[in-house]
Design a protein around this motif. Structure first.
Motif, PDB file in Angstrom:
ATOM      1  N   ASN A   5       0.845  -1.187   0.000  1.00  0.00           N
ATOM      2  CA  ASN A   5       0.000   0.000   0.000  1.00  0.00           C
ATOM      3  C   ASN A   5       0.886   1.244   0.000  1.00  0.00           C
ATOM      4  O   ASN A   5       1.705   1.440   0.890  1.00  0.00           O
ATOM      5  CB  ASN A   5      -0.913  -0.017   1.228  1.00  0.00           C
ATOM      6  CG  ASN A   5      -1.914   1.105   1.205  1.00  0.00           C
ATOM      7  OD1 ASN A   5      -1.569   2.265   1.039  1.00  0.00           O
ATOM      8  ND2 ASN A   5      -3.174   0.747   1.395  1.00  0.00           N
ATOM      9  N   GLU A   6       0.679   2.103  -0.996  1.00  0.00           N
ATOM     10  CA  GLU A   6       1.517   3.295  -1.152  1.00  0.00           C
ATOM     11  C   GLU A   6       1.358   4.265   0.014  1.00  0.00           C
ATOM     12  O   GLU A   6       2.331   4.866   0.483  1.00  0.00           O
ATOM     13  CB  GLU A   6       1.175   3.991  -2.470  1.00  0.00           C
ATOM     14  CG  GLU A   6       2.129   5.112  -2.819  1.00  0.00           C
ATOM     15  CD  GLU A   6       1.861   5.687  -4.186  1.00  0.00           C
ATOM     16  OE1 GLU A   6       2.535   6.671  -4.529  1.00  0.00           O
ATOM     17  OE2 GLU A   6       0.996   5.177  -4.917  1.00  0.00           O
ATOM     18  N   TYR A   7       0.124   4.404   0.519  1.00  0.00           N
ATOM     19  CA  TYR A   7      -0.094   5.308   1.652  1.00  0.00           C
ATOM     20  C   TYR A   7       0.591   4.796   2.915  1.00  0.00           C
ATOM     21  O   TYR A   7       1.119   5.572   3.695  1.00  0.00           O
ATOM     22  CB  TYR A   7      -1.586   5.534   1.903  1.00  0.00           C
ATOM     23  CG  TYR A   7      -2.166   6.605   1.011  1.00  0.00           C
ATOM     24  CD1 TYR A   7      -1.833   7.943   1.197  1.00  0.00           C
ATOM     25  CD2 TYR A   7      -3.022   6.274  -0.022  1.00  0.00           C
ATOM     26  CE1 TYR A   7      -2.353   8.926   0.376  1.00  0.00           C
ATOM     27  CE2 TYR A   7      -3.550   7.263  -0.847  1.00  0.00           C
ATOM     28  CZ  TYR A   7      -3.203   8.579  -0.645  1.00  0.00           C
ATOM     29  OH  TYR A   7      -3.716   9.554  -1.459  1.00  0.00           O
ATOM     30  N   MET A   8       0.575   3.492   3.119  1.00  0.00           N
ATOM     31  CA  MET A   8       1.262   2.936   4.297  1.00  0.00           C
ATOM     32  C   MET A   8       2.759   3.177   4.198  1.00  0.00           C
ATOM     33  O   MET A   8       3.418   3.445   5.200  1.00  0.00           O
ATOM     34  CB  MET A   8       0.966   1.442   4.451  1.00  0.00           C
ATOM     35  CG  MET A   8      -0.399   1.157   5.028  1.00  0.00           C
ATOM     36  SD  MET A   8      -0.726   1.979   6.609  1.00  0.00           S
ATOM     37  CE  MET A   8       0.393   1.142   7.678  1.00  0.00           C
ATOM     38  N   ARG A 114      -0.380  13.276   0.984  1.00  0.00           N
ATOM     39  CA  ARG A 114      -0.851  13.350  -0.404  1.00  0.00           C
ATOM     40  C   ARG A 114       0.128  14.124  -1.286  1.00  0.00           C
ATOM     41  O   ARG A 114       0.380  13.741  -2.426  1.00  0.00           O
ATOM     42  CB  ARG A 114      -2.230  13.997  -0.469  1.00  0.00           C
ATOM     43  CG  ARG A 114      -3.318  13.096   0.030  1.00  0.00           C
ATOM     44  CD  ARG A 114      -4.673  13.727  -0.133  1.00  0.00           C
ATOM     45  NE  ARG A 114      -5.700  12.864   0.371  1.00  0.00           N
ATOM     46  CZ  ARG A 114      -6.882  13.264   0.765  1.00  0.00           C
ATOM     47  NH1 ARG A 114      -7.201  14.540   0.712  1.00  0.00           N
ATOM     48  NH2 ARG A 114      -7.755  12.401   1.206  1.00  0.00           N
ATOM     49  N   ASP A 115       0.647  15.223  -0.767  1.00  0.00           N
ATOM     50  CA  ASP A 115       1.641  15.994  -1.524  1.00  0.00           C
ATOM     51  C   ASP A 115       2.886  15.141  -1.808  1.00  0.00           C
ATOM     52  O   ASP A 115       3.439  15.199  -2.908  1.00  0.00           O
ATOM     53  CB  ASP A 115       2.042  17.257  -0.749  1.00  0.00           C
ATOM     54  CG  ASP A 115       0.907  18.276  -0.690  1.00  0.00           C
ATOM     55  OD1 ASP A 115      -0.089  18.128  -1.412  1.00  0.00           O
ATOM     56  OD2 ASP A 115       1.031  19.220   0.136  1.00  0.00           O
ATOM     57  N   GLU A 116       3.305  14.375  -0.806  1.00  0.00           N
ATOM     58  CA  GLU A 116       4.463  13.495  -0.991  1.00  0.00           C
ATOM     59  C   GLU A 116       4.166  12.426  -2.033  1.00  0.00           C
ATOM     60  O   GLU A 116       5.032  12.071  -2.830  1.00  0.00           O
ATOM     61  CB  GLU A 116       4.822  12.842   0.356  1.00  0.00           C
ATOM     62  CG  GLU A 116       6.076  12.039   0.344  1.00  0.00           C
ATOM     63  CD  GLU A 116       7.346  12.865   0.168  1.00  0.00           C
ATOM     64  OE1 GLU A 116       8.315  12.323  -0.387  1.00  0.00           O
ATOM     65  OE2 GLU A 116       7.366  14.040   0.587  1.00  0.00           O
ATOM     66  N   LYS A 117       2.940  11.926  -2.057  1.00  0.00           N
ATOM     67  CA  LYS A 117       2.547  10.909  -3.048  1.00  0.00           C
ATOM     68  C   LYS A 117       2.612  11.499  -4.448  1.00  0.00           C
ATOM     69  O   LYS A 117       3.042  10.827  -5.394  1.00  0.00           O
ATOM     70  CB  LYS A 117       1.135  10.397  -2.754  1.00  0.00           C
ATOM     71  CG  LYS A 117       0.691   9.333  -3.714  1.00  0.00           C
ATOM     72  CD  LYS A 117      -0.717   8.864  -3.421  1.00  0.00           C
ATOM     73  CE  LYS A 117      -1.141   7.859  -4.467  1.00  0.00           C
ATOM     74  NZ  LYS A 117      -2.516   7.460  -4.344  1.00  0.00           N
TER      75      LYS A 117
END
Length: 120
Positions: A5-8, A114-117
């Motif tokens: 999971n990208e958010y994790m 979110r900005d980092e993503k």
């Protein structure tokens, strides 16, 4: 399931950079206590960092409940006829913390994730 999971991954990176700040923001989140504790338990947060976050988060409420208990004792004994200004200020502070500061901290942290993503 959370391994890819990208958010994790972003949460783990955020914790690696600023562990106490993220643990404190996590404690201020509107999630139930069990989820907050379990979430921090599965993330790379050290025990001392978790302890600092829990104590920092709980301190305002400790003050509030202590003053409220003292005021109730004075009221029952008939020594006062209403709440003190200090208690009113503490209650107002907890309201501000709970309704404005806490959601704002969590929102800003999520926005940063979110900005980092988007950068990746």
């Amino acid at each position: 399931k959370l391994k890819d999971n990208e958010y994790m991954d972003l949460v783990k990176d955020s914790i690696a950079k600023r562990p106490v700040r993220v643990a404190l923001v996590w404690r201020f989140s509107p999630l139930p206590e069990q989820i907050k504790n379990f979430g921090l338990a599965i993330l790379p947060v050290k025990t001392w960092q978790f302890t600092v976050a829990v104590l920092s988060h709980g301190f305002p409420f400790t003050l509030l409940w202590t003053f409220m208990g003292n005021e109730m004792g004075l009221l029952v004994k008939g020594l006062v006829d209403g709440p003190s200004k200090v208690l009113k200020i503490l209650i107002a502070g907890v309201y501000v913390l709970g309704f404005f500061v806490s959601p704002s901290l969590v929102g800003l942290w999520v926005k940063g994730l979110r900005d980092e993503k988007m950068k990746r």
